[in-house]
Design a protein around this motif. Structure first.
Motif, PDB file in Angstrom:
ATOM      1  N   UNK A   1       1.042  -1.081  -0.139  1.00 24.77           N
ATOM      2  CA  UNK A   1      -0.044   0.027   0.056  1.00 24.77           C
ATOM      3  C   UNK A   1       0.861   1.169   0.032  1.00 24.77           C
ATOM      4  N   UNK A   2       2.035   1.199   0.792  1.00 21.81           N
ATOM      5  CA  UNK A   2       2.749   2.569   0.859  1.00 21.81           C
ATOM      6  C   UNK A   2       3.477   2.557  -0.492  1.00 21.81           C
ATOM      7  N   UNK A   3       3.989   1.608  -1.118  1.00 25.88           N
ATOM      8  CA  UNK A   3       4.518   1.514  -2.661  1.00 25.88           C
ATOM      9  C   UNK A   3       3.522   1.981  -3.522  1.00 25.88           C
ATOM     10  N   UNK A   4       2.358   1.898  -3.377  1.00 28.82           N
ATOM     11  CA  UNK A   4       1.212   2.321  -4.230  1.00 28.82           C
ATOM     12  C   UNK A   4       1.120   3.982  -4.357  1.00 28.82           C
ATOM     13  N   UNK A   5       1.138   4.424  -2.731  1.00 28.05           N
ATOM     14  CA  UNK A   5       1.094   5.717  -2.419  1.00 28.05           C
ATOM     15  C   UNK A   5       2.209   6.624  -3.062  1.00 28.05           C
ATOM     16  N   UNK A   6       3.374   5.931  -2.566  1.00 27.16           N
ATOM     17  CA  UNK A   6       4.486   6.711  -3.180  1.00 27.16           C
ATOM     18  C   UNK A   6       4.710   6.690  -4.657  1.00 27.16           C
ATOM     19  N   UNK A   7       4.212   5.798  -5.702  1.00 33.96           N
ATOM     20  CA  UNK A   7       4.108   5.876  -6.946  1.00 33.96           C
ATOM     21  C   UNK A   7       3.220   6.746  -7.399  1.00 33.96           C
ATOM     22  N   UNK A   8       2.009   6.920  -6.899  1.00 36.35           N
ATOM     23  CA  UNK A   8       1.250   7.719  -7.097  1.00 36.35           C
ATOM     24  C   UNK A   8       1.571   9.440  -7.004  1.00 36.35           C
ATOM     25  N   UNK A   9       2.215   9.672  -5.836  1.00 34.08           N
ATOM     26  CA  UNK A   9       2.785  10.980  -5.412  1.00 34.08           C
ATOM     27  C   UNK A   9       3.954  11.060  -6.593  1.00 34.08           C
ATOM     28  N   UNK A  10       4.933  10.225  -6.847  1.00 33.34           N
ATOM     29  CA  UNK A  10       6.006  10.435  -7.698  1.00 33.34           C
ATOM     30  C   UNK A  10       5.227  10.785  -9.061  1.00 33.34           C
ATOM     31  N   UNK A  11       4.255   9.978  -9.655  1.00 38.94           N
ATOM     32  CA  UNK A  11       3.821  10.097 -10.841  1.00 38.94           C
ATOM     33  C   UNK A  11       3.156  11.493 -11.045  1.00 38.94           C
ATOM     34  N   UNK A  12       2.515  12.087  -9.757  1.00 34.08           N
ATOM     35  CA  UNK A  12       1.562  13.366  -9.714  1.00 34.08           C
ATOM     36  C   UNK A  12       3.051  14.257  -9.646  1.00 34.08           C
ATOM     37  N   UNK A  13       3.898  14.259  -9.110  1.00 39.48           N
ATOM     38  CA  UNK A  13       4.953  15.051  -9.204  1.00 39.48           C
ATOM     39  C   UNK A  13       5.494  15.310 -10.744  1.00 39.48           C
ATOM     40  N   UNK A  14       5.784  14.309 -11.284  1.00 41.32           N
ATOM     41  CA  UNK A  14       6.512  14.018 -12.629  1.00 41.32           C
ATOM     42  C   UNK A  14       5.408  14.696 -13.644  1.00 41.32           C
ATOM     43  N   UNK A  15       3.841  14.374 -13.350  1.00 42.34           N
ATOM     44  CA  UNK A  15       2.918  14.920 -14.319  1.00 42.34           C
ATOM     45  C   UNK A  15       3.040  16.473 -14.182  1.00 42.34           C
ATOM     46  N   UNK A  16       2.993  16.895 -12.792  1.00 40.95           N
ATOM     47  CA  UNK A  16       2.846  18.494 -12.555  1.00 40.95           C
ATOM     48  C   UNK A  16       4.269  19.038 -13.282  1.00 40.95           C
ATOM     49  N   UNK A  17       5.330  18.420 -13.152  1.00 44.23           N
ATOM     50  CA  UNK A  17       6.704  19.406 -13.849  1.00 44.23           C
ATOM     51  C   UNK A  17       6.567  19.053 -15.431  1.00 44.23           C
ATOM     52  N   UNK A  18       6.020  18.259 -15.927  1.00 49.57           N
ATOM     53  CA  UNK A  18       5.604  18.118 -17.245  1.00 49.57           C
ATOM     54  C   UNK A  18       4.907  19.189 -17.762  1.00 49.57           C
TER      55      UNK A  18
END
Length: 184
Positions: free
Chosen positions: A1-18
């Motif tokens: 579960x923690x890995x999923x949340x971490x992945x979603x946060x990282x994906x959100x940050x990458x999407x924001x930067x793009x």
């Protein structure tokens, strides 16, 4: 579960930067498409006209003053000094009248820069019969200024630089211009 949340946060940050760094390219593409299509309403939405006009005035006034200072006849003449004092007012009035959506569209399509003599005599740019193959270059000047360079292959040493300024987090508007150095 923690890995999923971490992945979603990282994906959100990458999407924001793009989105944060990629939106000026979308704005530039829309600006060029609107210019080529003659979409005046679209151009008016993408241009901060007061800021753009101020930038054109500054650039043209500086160019006129430099040309006048380089001419010894103008420097030594009393009338030349009067002309140098009146030039900013003439440029200001002409720029206010001439910098419109069609003028910006012509600049984007042809990479032609406003000429102080054209502005002083209030001539509008002539429409081109066919689109030229204008080279485009992109780049950030700083985090809030994006530069669209337009170069006509017939004049490779003269690049017109249109400056887009950030409006909010993801918005961009054409707000300034850097005229190329005049070829000697």
């Amino acid at each position: 579960m923690k890995g999923l949340i971490k992945g979603v946060v990282i994906l959100g940050v990458v999407a924001f930067l793009i989105a944060y760094f990629g939106t000026p390219i979308l704005t530039v593409n829309n600006l060029v498409a609107a210019a080529k299509a003659g979409d005046e309403a679209g151009l008016e939405r993408m241009v901060d006209f007061p800021a753009f006009r101020d930038s054109v005035k500054d650039e043209l006034t500086a160019r006129l003053m430099a040309e006048a200072n380089a001419d010894p006849d103008v420097r030594s003449s009393g009338l030349g000094g009067l002309g140098m004092m009146l030039a900013p007012m003439l440029v200001s009035g002409a720029v206010d009248a001439l910098v419109t959506a069609p003028t910006i569209a012509a600049m984007v399509r042809t990479a032609d820069t406003p000429d102080p003599e054209d502005v002083a005599t209030a001539r509008t740019p002539e429409p081109e019969s066919e689109d030229k193959d204008i080279r485009q270059s992109y780049g950030y000047r700083d985090l809030n200024t994006f530069v669209l360079g337009l170069t006509d292959p017939d004049r490779p040493d003269e690049t017109l630089k249109l400056l887009l300024k950030r409006q909010g987090v993801f918005g961009w508007k054409l707000s300034g211009i850097d005229l190329p150095e005049k070829a000697a």
